[in-house]
Design an enzyme around this catalytic site. Structure first.
Site, PDB file in Angstrom:
ATOM      1  N   HIS A 180       4.780  -1.943   2.064  1.00 13.41           N
ATOM      2  CA  HIS A 180       4.495  -0.461   1.216  1.00 13.41           C
ATOM      3  C   HIS A 180       3.158  -0.821   0.758  1.00 13.41           C
ATOM      4  CE1 HIS A 180       5.014   2.675  -1.052  1.00 13.41           C
ATOM      5  NE2 HIS A 180       5.796   3.240  -0.210  1.00 13.41           N
ATOM      6  N   ASP A 239      12.249   3.882   4.547  1.00 13.48           N
ATOM      7  CA  ASP A 239      12.570   4.310   6.210  1.00 13.48           C
ATOM      8  C   ASP A 239      13.469   3.302   6.839  1.00 13.48           C
ATOM      9  OD1 ASP A 239      10.887   6.635   6.108  1.00 13.48           O
ATOM     10  OD2 ASP A 239       9.228   5.522   6.193  1.00 13.48           O
TER      11      ASP A 239
HETATM   12  N1  COA Z   1       5.383  -5.738   9.529  1.00 22.35           N
HETATM   13  C1  COA Z   1       4.534  -6.796   9.707  1.00 22.35           C
HETATM   14  N2  COA Z   1       3.701  -6.945   8.821  1.00 22.35           N
HETATM   15  C2  COA Z   1       3.365  -6.229   7.913  1.00 22.35           C
HETATM   16  C3  COA Z   1       4.005  -4.924   7.762  1.00 22.35           C
HETATM   17  C4  COA Z   1       5.023  -4.860   8.587  1.00 22.35           C
HETATM   18  N3  COA Z   1       5.505  -3.760   8.486  1.00 22.35           N
HETATM   19  N4  COA Z   1       3.629  -4.411   6.781  1.00 22.35           N
HETATM   20  C5  COA Z   1       2.567  -5.165   6.186  1.00 22.35           C
HETATM   21  N5  COA Z   1       2.514  -6.167   7.037  1.00 22.35           N
HETATM   22  C6  COA Z   1       1.642  -7.399   6.904  1.00 22.35           C
HETATM   23  C7  COA Z   1       0.133  -7.051   7.373  1.00 22.35           C
HETATM   24  O1  COA Z   1      -0.050  -7.239   8.635  1.00 22.35           O
HETATM   25  C8  COA Z   1      -0.665  -7.867   6.311  1.00 22.35           C
HETATM   26  O2  COA Z   1      -0.751  -9.022   6.758  1.00 22.35           O
HETATM   27  P1  COA Z   1      -1.983 -10.043   6.750  1.00 22.35           P
HETATM   28  O3  COA Z   1      -2.367 -10.201   5.347  1.00 22.35           O
HETATM   29  O4  COA Z   1      -1.470 -11.261   7.430  1.00 22.35           O
HETATM   30  O5  COA Z   1      -2.934  -9.325   7.598  1.00 22.35           O
HETATM   31  C9  COA Z   1       0.093  -7.804   5.091  1.00 22.35           C
HETATM   32  O6  COA Z   1       1.375  -7.551   5.515  1.00 22.35           O
HETATM   33  C10 COA Z   1      -0.666  -6.430   3.985  1.00 22.35           C
HETATM   34  O7  COA Z   1      -0.546  -5.325   4.980  1.00 22.35           O
HETATM   35  P2  COA Z   1      -1.176  -4.183   4.916  1.00 22.35           P
HETATM   36  O8  COA Z   1      -1.273  -3.195   6.090  1.00 22.35           O
HETATM   37  O9  COA Z   1      -2.559  -4.350   4.231  1.00 22.35           O
HETATM   38  O10 COA Z   1      -0.365  -3.413   3.694  1.00 22.35           O
HETATM   39  P3  COA Z   1      -0.744  -1.841   3.371  1.00 22.35           P
HETATM   40  O11 COA Z   1      -0.350  -1.942   1.753  1.00 22.35           O
HETATM   41  O12 COA Z   1      -2.015  -1.463   3.369  1.00 22.35           O
HETATM   42  O13 COA Z   1       0.301  -1.138   4.266  1.00 22.35           O
HETATM   43  C11 COA Z   1       1.945   0.020   5.252  1.00 22.35           C
HETATM   44  C12 COA Z   1       1.282  -0.525   3.861  1.00 22.35           C
HETATM   45  C13 COA Z   1       3.353   0.947   4.762  1.00 22.35           C
HETATM   46  C14 COA Z   1       1.026   1.099   5.883  1.00 22.35           C
HETATM   47  C15 COA Z   1       2.389  -1.090   6.244  1.00 22.35           C
HETATM   48  O14 COA Z   1       3.231  -1.969   5.481  1.00 22.35           O
HETATM   49  C16 COA Z   1       3.007  -0.481   7.289  1.00 22.35           C
HETATM   50  O15 COA Z   1       2.301  -0.221   8.395  1.00 22.35           O
HETATM   51  N6  COA Z   1       4.506  -0.713   7.422  1.00 22.35           N
HETATM   52  C17 COA Z   1       5.039  -0.049   8.501  1.00 22.35           C
HETATM   53  C18 COA Z   1       5.284   1.564   8.643  1.00 22.35           C
HETATM   54  C19 COA Z   1       6.212   2.060   7.648  1.00 22.35           C
HETATM   55  O16 COA Z   1       7.232   1.435   7.532  1.00 22.35           O
HETATM   56  N7  COA Z   1       5.909   2.889   7.157  1.00 22.35           N
HETATM   57  C20 COA Z   1       6.565   3.595   5.937  1.00 22.35           C
HETATM   58  C21 COA Z   1       6.009   3.449   4.544  1.00 22.35           C
HETATM   59  S1  COA Z   1       7.036   4.104   3.363  1.00 22.35           S
END
Ligand code: COA
Length: 383
Positions: free
Chosen positions: A269, A320
């Site tokens: 998140h 979700d």
């Molecule tokens: N699965 C695997 N790895 C994940 C992940 C996931 N769902 N969410 C985050 N990570 C990892 C990233 O790859 C990153 O790893 P790294 O530092 O080794 O590159 C780290 O965790 C930080 O991720 P980041 O994308 O920068 O987090 P964010 O805060 O920008 O993104 C989301 C948040 C929600 C966009 C992201 O967690 C995601 O894409 N989740 C899946 C989609 C989802 O469930 N969305 C609903 C949100 S309520």
């Protein structure tokens, strides 16, 4: 010819994705990412999930306090009076492709609602409350209707005496839901109603900030919610669980997915660094339905996914994740999970739009320019 100056690498980390940037003042809801707390107008989400109803939450988000009995009755009457779809809209929806994504159909239908509201351009609070009521009342009807139409069936008319959650399940399935399912959906609608400046709510405020009308702001918000990184994640969670198929395949599947750098939907998140309090509630629902129906598979599989991702990556489930198995066990079609999110979130979007209109300032941030400068213009035949 001199080469243009190289662009500096990328925008600074602070500006990427606007993480941590405060872009509006709001008294509607707050997320404490460190503590895993969510409040609506000061009230804790766990108290609201335990004691309240979605209709009360709608009133709360629009008015800043929980309704008195007479206020709630009035809201319910107004919602009931606004459930009928304009015949022109229904005729339009009959033209939608049968295989359209429901979020795209919802977006198009909501955009068209604007045509059938003579007061749509009035952004006063009084008119905006009327529009917000109409949108909130029509969302569940539109979603249930589009599901019937795509299956070649006639829509089931709403029963005005039912609450929003019960009515939606009734219209969708054409029969009264069990009291347990209706209650779980009611609480699910409470849990998803608002979440501060998430992507779709921010979108709605940006559009409202131009003084465009509420239908336009909500149409844009639906588009934002439809993306797989936002509201679209829940459907993809269920697709993943179905792809895994069996509890004993979870571990390998998740390890392979992580090794392939795949994002696991329903985890991580942008704000919560601990458990999302909405996930806590949905985990309980997933378990409750599994126990009630005697089919523990999807709940157990979800728990195993959760355990594996926590061990491998230290990530918590978000709203979700357990909503996917909950809705699946309620017999709701996979591609309606995100529209259900919208049926709930319309209350938060409209609350934020009301707040934006009440104290409006055009939202116009700046970009950190990282492109070249002083580039000489080269005539087309000399490029
Ligand atoms: N699965 C695997 N790895 C994940 C992940 C996931 N769902 N969410 C985050 N990570 C990892 C990233 O790859 C990153 O790893 P790294 O530092 O080794 O590159 C780290 O965790 C930080 O991720 P980041 O994308 O920068 O987090 P964010 O805060 O920008 O993104 C989301 C948040 C929600 C966009 C992201 O967690 C995601 O894409 N989740 C899946 C989609 C989802 O469930 N969305 C609903 C949100 S309520």
């Amino acid at each position: 010819m001199d080469k243009p100056k190289e662009a500096s690498a990328t925008a600074s980390a602070a500006t990427v994705g606007l993480r941590g940037v405060v872009a509006a003042s709001s008294s509607i809801g707050d997320v404490n990412g460190e503590k895993g707390e969510l409040i609506y107008q000061g009230l804790n989400i766990h108290d609201l999930a335990k004691n309240s109803t979605f209709e009360e939450i709608i009133f709360l988000l629009w008015n800043g306090h929980l309704p008195k009995r007479a206020e709630l009755d009035e809201l319910k009457r107004n919602i009931a009076a606004n459930q009928e779809l304009a015949p022109e809209l229904l005729a339009l929806m009959r033209q939608f492709p049968k295989d359209a994504e429901p979020m795209d159909s919802l977006r198009t239908a909501v955009s068209a609602l604007d045509f059938y509201d003579k007061n749509s351009k009035d952004t006063s609070r009084e008119a905006s409350i009327r529009t917000a009521t109409r949108l909130t009342a029509q969302f569940p009807v539109i979603v249930a209707t589009l599901d019937h139409l795509r299956k070649g069936e006639e829509p089931v008319p709403a029963k005005p005496e039912l609450n929003i959650a019960t009515n939606f399940l009734y219209m969708l399935k054409g029969e009264m839901p069990s009291a347990e399912d209706a209650h779980i959906l009611d609480v699910a609608l409470i849990l998803q109603a608002d979440h501060e400046l998430n992507a779709s709510t921010f979108t709605s405020r940006v559009v409202a900030g131009t003084l465009a009308d509420m239908y336009g702001a909500v149409t844009a918000a639906i588009a934002a919610l439809s993306g797989p990184l936002h509201g679209g994640a829940n459907t993809n969670v269920m697709k993943m669980l179905l792809e895994i198929g069996e509890v004993d395949r979870v571990e390998q599947f998740i390890k392979d997915a992580l090794a392939a750098k795949r994002k696991i939907m329903g985890f991580g998140h942008a704000v919560y660094k601990t458990e999302d309090p909405r996930a806590t509630n949905f985990r309980r629902f997933s378990k409750e339905i599994a126990e009630r129906t005697g089919d523990m598979k999807w709940y157990e599989m979800s728990r195993k996914v959760e355990e594996t991702i926590m061990r491998e990556k230290g990530l918590f489930p978000n709203v979700d994740f357990f909503s996917a198995s909950t809705f699946y066990m309620m017999g709701i079609p996979l591609d309606l999970y995100t529209p259900i999110f919208a049926i709930s979130r319309i209350s938060g979007w409209t609350g934020h739009i009301l707040e934006q209109y009440a104290n409006n300032k055009l939202i116009r941030p700046r970009a950190e320019y990282v492109g070249p400068r002083d580039v000489p213009y080269v005539a087309i035949d000399e490029r």
